[in-house]
Design an enzyme around this catalytic site. Structure first.
Site: not given
Length: 415
Positions: A46, A49-50, A126
């Protein structure tokens, strides 16, 4: 009709041409998600992904953002347990330009350490945002409980502790080892030409990677999770072992979920909300994975009404196991599921998601007609047999987030 092309390095290019639209959606699918990560690097998929949006060797993050906006396009990404997808939607005339940006981000991300330090704070925010959603907490924490001790049970976002161990070197090494051409699918749906497909194929022909993504089977274990949180409602998630996304019973499972908690006419909605007024939201859902799956029921309500609601949920599940669906239930929910499927396919983005995920995880893409026929083949006896196997209360798991009562009370209800 779907056309599949396999590049010499193993990248699969699958496309579906639609002559009645002016847009094209493209997605880069990689067969790597949180369940493939080592425990010490939880959340790295993840985090990557950022970071793929934070600049490449020849484009800065600002350049990427401006270029995408200048195209009038939409670009985003998501990380799942078993895959990661980077996708874009643009006008057909801008497809090659858009894909060139997306491919550059995917294959040449810079992973600058300064940018990583900044984005680490974003990911931590997040995680905090997710903690502010008790519905998500109840569902995700139960998932962690059901698959405790396995990578499938770990959170996709990672934890503050594992995120601290991730730096530029770790990201470059992880991409080199686990972003393999053989585990990559580029899916395109919408209006495009053969020249567009040749251009995309040339962009990905040089993709390299090594290592191997190995899936460790996850073992389900029933459990009870009670978590105190200073909120008004209690959020409950009740789960049972379901079927995998490779199972032929996945169509029956979809219909079972639709009948029990898929809409306003579903059994749980009618019984718990409409007839007894115990909650605002109640629904069922399935979570299929390559080797396992869950069937779950969620509701949010006051602590003073949760016992009665749980009693009604258990009663409805047991009643279904006794008598199965009524003929009108099966026909009505079958049409509901099929209609939702067909309506979704009016979007090039949805179609790209469907063919990309299916090719990546199942190795094939079924036609719409094949999927509709599979739902039509499901019988009342199929649903009754599946329900009797799934709703084994000795295997039930329950999460309660809010102001839960005593554990013994919940165990007694499930028995």
């Amino acid at each position: 009709m779907y056309v599949k092309r396999v590049l010499p390095n193993g990248v699969r290019l699958i496309s579906e041409r639609l002559d009645t639209v002016r847009t094209a959606s493209v997605g880069i699918w990689i067969g790597n998600g949180s369940r493939y990560e080592p425990a010490a690097l939880g959340g790295i998929s993840h985090f990557i992904e950022h970071m793929i949006f934070k600049g490449t060797e020849k484009r800065s993050a600002r350049h990427i953002a401006i270029a995408i906006d200048a195209l009038g396009g939409q670009a985003n990404a998501f990380t799942d347990k078993e895959c990661t997808c980077y996708y874009m939607k643009v006008l057909d005339s801008r497809l090659q330009t858009g894909v060139s940006i997306l491919a550059d981000m995917f294959m040449h991300a810079r992973f600058d350490q300064h940018d990583i330090e900044l984005e680490r704070g974003v990911v931590l925010e997040e995680i905090g945002m997710y903690e502010d959603s008790p519905e998500d907490v109840a569902i995700d924490k139960l998932f962690e409980q059901c698959y405790a001790g396995s990578a499938l049970g770990r959170p996709i976002l990672g934890t503050p502790e594992t995120l601290q161990a991730i730096n530029s070197e770790a990201m470059h090494d992880y991409v080199r080892r686990f972003y393999r051409p053989q585990d990559t699918v580029v899916a395109v749906s919408g209006h495009f030409t053969e020249d567009d497909l040749d251009y995309i194929a040339a962009l990905f022909a040089d993709m390299q990677g090594e290592g191997r993504n190995e899936l460790v089977p996850a073992v389900y274990q029933p459990g009870l999770l009670l978590r105190e949180k200073d909120i008004e409602q209690n959020h409950l998630c009740l789960s049972f072992p379901g079927v995998s996304l490779l199972s032929e019973e996945r169509y029956a499972m979809g219909l079972l979920s639709a009948i029990l908690g898929g809409g306003m006419s579903s059994r749980l909605f009618q019984t718990v909300r409409e007839q007894n007024g115990l909650c605002y939201s109640i629904y069922s859902f399935t979570t299929p994975h390559l080797d396992t799956g869950l069937f779950s029921v969620y509701t949010g309500l006051g602590a003073e009404t949760e016992q009665r609601a749980l009693e009604l949920i258990v009663r409805e599940l047991r009643a279904f196991c006794e008598d199965g669906p009524a003929p009108d239930e099966l026909s009505r929910c079958r049409e509901q599921v099929k209609t939702n499927l067909l309506m979704g396919l009016e979007s090039t983005g949805t179609r790209m998601m469907t063919i990309g995920r299916s090719e990546l995880l199942r190795g094939q893409v079924l036609s719409v007609e094949q999927v509709l026929a599979a739902y039509d083949r499901v019988t009342e006896q199929d649903l009754l047999g599946l329900a009797r196997r799934v709703f084994d209360f000795s295997q039930a798991s329950l999460a309660v987030v809010g102001q839960p009562g005593r554990a013994e009370g919940y165990r007694a209800l499930l028995q």
